[in-house]
Design an enzyme around this catalytic site. Structure first.
Site, mmCIF file in Angstrom:
data_model
loop_
_atom_site.group_PDB
_atom_site.id
_atom_site.type_symbol
_atom_site.label_atom_id
_atom_site.label_comp_id
_atom_site.label_asym_id
_atom_site.label_seq_id
_atom_site.Cartn_x
_atom_site.Cartn_y
_atom_site.Cartn_z
ATOM 1 N N ARG A 25 0.877 -1.173 0.000
ATOM 2 C CA ARG A 25 0.000 0.000 0.000
ATOM 3 C C ARG A 25 0.916 1.225 0.000
ATOM 4 O O ARG A 25 1.355 1.697 1.036
ATOM 5 C CB ARG A 25 -0.941 0.002 1.211
ATOM 6 C CG ARG A 25 -1.883 -1.206 1.186
ATOM 7 C CD ARG A 25 -3.179 -0.981 1.899
ATOM 8 N NE ARG A 25 -3.965 0.070 1.288
ATOM 9 C CZ ARG A 25 -4.806 0.836 1.978
ATOM 10 N NH1 ARG A 25 -4.882 0.694 3.271
ATOM 11 N NH2 ARG A 25 -5.512 1.765 1.378
ATOM 12 N N CYS A 62 -13.558 8.206 7.914
ATOM 13 C CA CYS A 62 -12.789 6.961 7.843
ATOM 14 C C CYS A 62 -12.533 6.387 9.241
ATOM 15 O O CYS A 62 -13.255 6.706 10.195
ATOM 16 C CB CYS A 62 -11.461 7.191 7.091
ATOM 17 S SG CYS A 62 -10.741 5.636 6.536
ATOM 18 N N ASP A 105 -2.337 9.795 6.634
ATOM 19 C CA ASP A 105 -1.466 8.722 6.148
ATOM 20 C C ASP A 105 -0.065 9.219 5.863
ATOM 21 O O ASP A 105 0.914 8.488 6.045
ATOM 22 C CB ASP A 105 -2.083 8.101 4.889
ATOM 23 C CG ASP A 105 -3.369 7.370 5.234
ATOM 24 O OD1 ASP A 105 -4.431 8.012 5.272
ATOM 25 O OD2 ASP A 105 -3.288 6.164 5.520
ATOM 26 N N LYS A 110 4.838 10.284 10.407
ATOM 27 C CA LYS A 110 4.073 10.393 9.155
ATOM 28 C C LYS A 110 4.557 11.548 8.265
ATOM 29 O O LYS A 110 4.007 11.795 7.197
ATOM 30 C CB LYS A 110 2.579 10.538 9.461
ATOM 31 C CG LYS A 110 2.034 9.260 10.093
ATOM 32 C CD LYS A 110 0.559 9.280 10.365
ATOM 33 C CE LYS A 110 0.108 7.925 10.887
ATOM 34 N NZ LYS A 110 -1.330 7.891 11.233
HETATM 35 P P1 RI2 Z 1 -4.092 5.501 11.702
HETATM 36 C C1 RI2 Z 1 -6.484 4.853 6.943
HETATM 37 O O1 RI2 Z 1 -6.296 4.372 5.647
HETATM 38 C C2 RI2 Z 1 -7.246 6.166 6.892
HETATM 39 O O2 RI2 Z 1 -6.845 6.987 5.769
HETATM 40 C C3 RI2 Z 1 -6.790 6.758 8.214
HETATM 41 O O3 RI2 Z 1 -7.090 8.134 8.319
HETATM 42 C C4 RI2 Z 1 -5.301 6.483 8.136
HETATM 43 O O4 RI2 Z 1 -5.225 5.149 7.603
HETATM 44 C C5 RI2 Z 1 -4.566 6.681 9.427
HETATM 45 O O5 RI2 Z 1 -4.699 5.591 10.190
HETATM 46 P P2 RI2 Z 1 -6.872 2.878 5.238
HETATM 47 O O6 RI2 Z 1 -5.915 1.916 5.881
HETATM 48 O O7 RI2 Z 1 -2.584 5.400 11.599
HETATM 49 O O8 RI2 Z 1 -8.281 2.754 5.764
HETATM 50 O O9 RI2 Z 1 -4.498 6.765 12.445
HETATM 51 O O10 RI2 Z 1 -6.786 2.878 3.722
HETATM 52 O O11 RI2 Z 1 -4.782 4.258 12.224
#
Ligand code: RI2
Length: 273
Positions: free
Chosen positions: A53, A107, A176, A211
Site C-alpha cells: 500500500r 474513515c 497517512d 508520518k
Molecule cells: P491511523 C487509513 O487508511 C485512513 O486513511 C486513516 O485516516 C489512516 O489510515 C490513518 O490511520 P486505510 O488503511 O494510523 O483505511 O491513524 O486505507 O490508524
C-alpha cells in the site's frame, strides 16, 4: 504469517490503518531478519511490504530506520514506539475536544479513536458525527469503537456532511502522510476540509511525526473498481476510478495533533524542509 500472506492481507485491507499496517510489516520483517539476517531476503521482503500500500509513508519511514540499524532490537524498539504513539498523542492533545462539542470525523483512524476515547475517559461529554466513508465503509469501525468508548455517535453517509456542518465544532481526522503539498488521508477528506473551512470549523489532522513524508516519488493508491461498483453496471461502457486517498492543501489545515502537541502548518512545513 509469512511475507506473502502478510502482503496479501495488507493489499486486501484485512490489515489496514497507516500505523497498524507498519506494525504488522515490522513484525514480519523481524521474523525474516531473525532467520535470514538483514541481507537480500530482508530487502526483498521490505520492498514487497512497502509496495503493498504505497501511499501511507509510515511503512517506508520505519523500514528506512531499521535498515539503517540492522538489529532486532531496533525493530522491537520501533514496534513499541508505533504501538504507543497514539496514546501519547491522545494524552498531549485531548483538550482539543471541548465539553458539549460535536466533532466530525471521516474513515477509521486509530489515532483519532484513541484521542476521542481518552477525552471521554476524562469525563468530557461530546458527540461525534461519523461518515460511513465509501467505498469500504471504514466509518463502521469508527462508530463501533467510539460507541464502545461511551461516546454519542451519529452515523451519516459521506454526501450528508453539508447537512450537518452547521452543527460541527471541529473536524478531527487521521492522516497517512504529511507532505509539503498538504496532508494525505482517506479519499473524501479534502472536500470535507473545504466545507469545514467555508463554515469556519477548525480542521485537525491527528498523527505522529513518523508520518512526515519527504519522499520525492509519491502516488495515490488506485484501488480495484469492484470496490466502487460491487455488482458492476453491465452494458455500460465507462471508466470507474477508485483513488484511496486525497491531499488536503495546507490552507485548509488548522493544526496537526502529534506526540509533540498541536503543531501549526508553518511549523510542520519547516520540519519537512
Ligand atoms: P491511523 C487509513 O487508511 C485512513 O486513511 C486513516 O485516516 C489512516 O489510515 C490513518 O490511520 P486505510 O488503511 O494510523 O483505511 O491513524 O486505507 O490508524
Amino acid at each position: 504469517m509469512g511475507v506473502r500472506e502478510v502482503v496479501k492481507s495488507i493489499k486486501s485491507m484485512k490489515t489496514r490503518g497507516a500505523t497498524k499496517t507498519a506494525i504488522v510489516g515490522l513484525k514480519t520483517l523481524r521474523d525474516v531478519a531473525e532467520k535470514r539476517g538483514f541481507g537480500k531476503e530482508f530487502n526483498q521482503a521490505a520492498k514487497k511490504l512497502e509496495s503493498a500500500r504505497p501511499t501511507a509513508v509510515v511503512m517506508h519511514n520505519v523500514i528506512k530506520q531499521v535498515k539503517g540499524e540492522k538489529t532486532l532490537e531496533a525493530i522491537d524498539k520501533m514496534v513499541y514506539y508505533l504501538a504507543n504513539i497514539d496514546d501519547i498523542i491522545a494524552f498531549k492533545n485531548h483538550k482539543i475536544v471541548e465539553k458539549g462539542s460535536t466533532i466530525l470525523t471521516h474513515c477509521h483512524s486509530a489515532a483519532v479513536v484513541s484521542l476521542l476515547s481518552y477525552a471521554r475517559k476524562k469525563k468530557i461529554k461530546f458527540k461525534v458525527v461519523v461518515t460511513e466513508t465509501r467505498p469500504r465503509y471504514q466509518g463502521k469501525i469508527t462508530a463501533k469503537e467510539l460507541e464502545h468508548a461511551g461516546i454519542d455517535v451519529t452515523y451519516i453517509i459521506d454526501a450528508a456532511a453539508g447537512e450537518f456542518i452547521n452543527k460541527i465544532d471541529a473536524m478531527v481526522v487521521g492522516c497517512d502522510s504529511i507532505r509539503k503539498e498538504g496532508i494525505v488521508n482517506k479519499i473524501g477528506t479534502y472536500p470535507l476540509a473545504v466545507l469545514a473551512h467555508e463554515k469556519k470549523v477548525p480542521v485537525y489532522f491527528v498523527g505522529g511525526t513518523i508520518k512526515l513524508d519527504i519522499r520525492k516519488k509519491f502516488k495515490i493508491e488506485e484501488r480495484p473498481e469492484g470496490e466502487v461498483l460491487v455488482r458492476g453496471l453491465p452494458g455500460v461502457e465507462m471508466d470507474v476510478k477508485n483513488p484511496a486517498f486525497d491531499i488536503t492543501p495546507w490552507k485548509y489545515v488548522t493544526a496537526v495533533l502529534t506526540e509533540k502537541g498541536s503543531l501549526k502548518p508553518d511549523k510542520i512545513r519547516r520540519m519537512l524542509k
